[in-house]
Design a protein around this motif. Sequence first.
Motif, mmCIF file in Angstrom:
data_model
loop_
_atom_site.group_PDB
_atom_site.id
_atom_site.type_symbol
_atom_site.label_atom_id
_atom_site.label_comp_id
_atom_site.label_asym_id
_atom_site.label_seq_id
_atom_site.Cartn_x
_atom_site.Cartn_y
_atom_site.Cartn_z
ATOM 1 N N ALA A 151 0.626 -1.189 -0.232
ATOM 2 C CA ALA A 151 0.155 0.000 0.497
ATOM 3 C C ALA A 151 0.607 0.933 0.007
ATOM 4 N N SER A 152 2.384 0.801 -0.065
ATOM 5 C CA SER A 152 3.401 2.168 -0.389
ATOM 6 C C SER A 152 2.914 3.076 -0.912
ATOM 7 N N PRO A 153 2.499 5.025 -0.895
ATOM 8 C CA PRO A 153 2.956 5.386 -2.868
ATOM 9 C C PRO A 153 4.631 4.813 -3.677
ATOM 10 N N GLU A 154 5.388 4.848 -2.542
ATOM 11 C CA GLU A 154 6.914 4.105 -3.166
ATOM 12 C C GLU A 154 7.304 3.250 -4.150
ATOM 13 N N LEU A 155 5.742 2.131 -3.467
ATOM 14 C CA LEU A 155 5.779 0.392 -4.803
ATOM 15 C C LEU A 155 5.095 0.814 -5.584
ATOM 16 N N LYS A 156 4.267 1.393 -5.468
ATOM 17 C CA LYS A 156 2.870 1.733 -6.891
ATOM 18 C C LYS A 156 3.544 2.847 -7.871
ATOM 19 N N ASP A 157 4.562 3.861 -7.113
ATOM 20 C CA ASP A 157 5.072 4.932 -8.188
ATOM 21 C C ASP A 157 7.069 3.804 -8.822
ATOM 22 N N ILE A 158 6.864 2.910 -8.557
ATOM 23 C CA ILE A 158 7.740 2.206 -8.634
ATOM 24 C C ILE A 158 7.169 1.487 -10.215
ATOM 25 N N LEU A 159 5.918 0.616 -9.829
ATOM 26 C CA LEU A 159 5.468 0.206 -10.841
ATOM 27 C C LEU A 159 4.874 0.519 -11.903
ATOM 28 N N LYS A 160 4.740 2.088 -12.068
ATOM 29 C CA LYS A 160 3.975 2.769 -12.568
ATOM 30 C C LYS A 160 5.249 3.297 -13.937
#
Length: 818
Positions: A151-160
């Motif tokens: 749920a961290s925004p860092e992981l979502k940004d990396i995948l994006k």
Amino acid sequence: MMIVSSPSKSLKKKQSQENTSPEKRKRPKPLPAPFFGARKNVAAAENPIPSSSPAFATPAHPLRPFQPPAPAKAAILPIILPPPTLRPLAFRTFTKKHNLTLTSSALQELASFIGRHCGSGWREEGLAEKVLEEVARGWKNRNGGVIVDGASPELKDILKNLEGNMSGGRIITGVNGQRGGLSRQNSLMLEPSDEADHSKTRLGLRPTSLAREDSQASFGMSGIGLGGEDDELDEDGSKDARRWLKVVSAFEQPRFTYNVAKKHFERITTPPSLLPPPSHKTDSFRNRYHIIHQRLLRNESFQTSAVTSFSRSSSNASFRSHKITPIANLLGRHGTTHLLLGMLIVLPTGALAISDLTGAITLDLSHAAAIPHDSAWFTPGMIVLVDGIYEEEEESVGKGLSGSSGVGGTIGGRFQGFFIGQPPCEKRRATLGVSGLDGMAGDEEHTIGGGFGWIDFLGVGSERAIGSKMRKLEQRLLRQQPAGQQRSRIVILGEINLDQPRSLQALKKVLSLYATDGEGETPMSFIITGNFTSCGVMASHGGGATTGAGGAGSIEYKEYFDALASTLADFPTLLTTATFVFVPGDNDGWVSAFGGGAAVPLPRRGVPGLFTSRVRRTFAAANQEAGLTGEKKGGEAVWTSNPSRLSLFGPGHEVVVFRDDISARLRRANVRLKGKEAGGDGDVEMAGATQDNGDAMEVDGDEQQQEQRPSPVADPNAMPYDVLAARKLVKTILDQGYLAPFRQSIRPVHWDYTSPLYLYPLPTAVVLVDTTAPPFCVTYEGCHVMNPSSILVSGKKGVARWIEYEAGRTGKVRECTF
């Protein structure tokens, strides 16, 4: 068949044209169509390439630059990838290789991403492994922590970002301008900005710009100027080890807080303030408690194992693990034995108590003994371990205080302590999670699990990122040089009172000893500490040492530094080849204007430039005379804070410089414990509270210590008093991991600037300038602690004393006469 016209026919045609009438001859011809217009009136287009002709043998049209075709995205058939199927591969990549822990939500996100973009070839073609590798590197570059949360925004940004750089399940570059966050395995793919250089390469021309991508810039490599090639070492300036010396002020050091949920350090992004809200005082205590608590849980004595649970019935107590009990859990457990971890405090009623994050309880230490005996100091404000029995009483101390009883306040009853000790210290290599740091660059390094090696505590680069490269550089610049040409010495001068002429004479004598060294053999740095005046001259109003009226203190204070500049000007060789570091004391300005020499809040800034301008001009003049201007770096004077840190070769060597009379403050605030019983063991073990006794304190220069003060013990085999006092002081400070383990009323601290006061991870060396303690050089748990005391030796006339420290090794107390 060739047809030839007769001359008679051509002649008749010519005569017929001459006999025609003028009207017929002047009749204009019809104009052609617009697109058949004559081209002689049209300006010819400028073309630098000559026209096609046999003489030039050039093409009619210029060559078009080579443009590689854009890779077409291959179609991928998405699949539903169950997370348990991906778990073994993710475990090898994240946990085994990068020391990261995946949560179930993060594993679900990765499985969904790989199934959607890699398809059925995620296992056979190795697509998933490359994606997981890029995600792990991106997570570390963002300093996300040890635990990867879905749920961290860092992981979502990396995948994006990764989604826009994938084609056919493979990672490519040159799409959407993304390149820096990907690995170097696809660095041969071109971006639109690189097409011009690639075209020149195809035509046999030299590219105009070739840049090297630095994948570890986020760990501080660019901040210290470390390159990936050895060509930089061929320059004359890079052969000097002083180039890699950096002074880090307390107000420039990054601020971190320990996150208990993630079990990781997080950087504080909010700007600090000298007047913070009261909640920051609680946060500072909570952070200090969490750091010591997690350090204890990593200790073998506080770890339990289900495999060895059968050994509880064994009589061998060495295998017994300890368990810390929160104070709030003592309620209703009368007569039981517990081990508490908390801070010693003084209640409003005047009684001594111990407090943790859950509450506080009255502490009775009338029958307590220190473990080991007389090995450390115990004062209110320290976080200690107390072993004893909880006793309930009908009339509790906290019952009469409104709002202070129960959980979160003072627990009813009292805690009868029988043993008290300092929390055991942790070695630097265990904190950073790497091994092989005891030796030099030739030692093998590998991960031993856990640790905070990716945290950049000083802003000079983390241990995991550039530690091995820095040690190789140190091995080349220092260790492989012949004897006498190693610039690894740091001269540590103690307190210099500029208002005493004998101090300047002693300083001049010490500098003259090093000014005679050959080229390339002078010390790398000189550390000069305050108090630069023997009293708070800035606060004197007619009753000071030399001032007669208020306001004259600042004038004389500047004159003292002008005299220092005159002394330093006699040694231009040292001024152009060394870094002079000046650390202030409590008597120095401006803070002494209202402190009057008393304890001022830590950390404190350096001496203002208003008073040190003459010293700076002296260094500038010496460098200009030697021609060391511009790119050539000469000597410099750094007026830093108290405390401050010196970083040599990045995270390879960390030296903490702190000026405080901490020994006298410990003696004044010490808690009296039970004396040692007669007939007990006369030897004092200083190996620490841990069970491993292989790392006892090492004291350098015992012969000098024995001559200074006679031992009060009649036993000739007993250790000298100065050695015991030095060990006791060093063990107290390093076990606390904090430079100011006192109450706020005794040693105030800025609540938003407590990070520079931590000694965690343990530095390689600590310069603790304390004039109330004897000079010493002690090594404890791999940390070398030095105290040069004052430059003037008390009781000896005309004797100067200082410490010569060799980086990475040990220091030595030296004396000379003047």
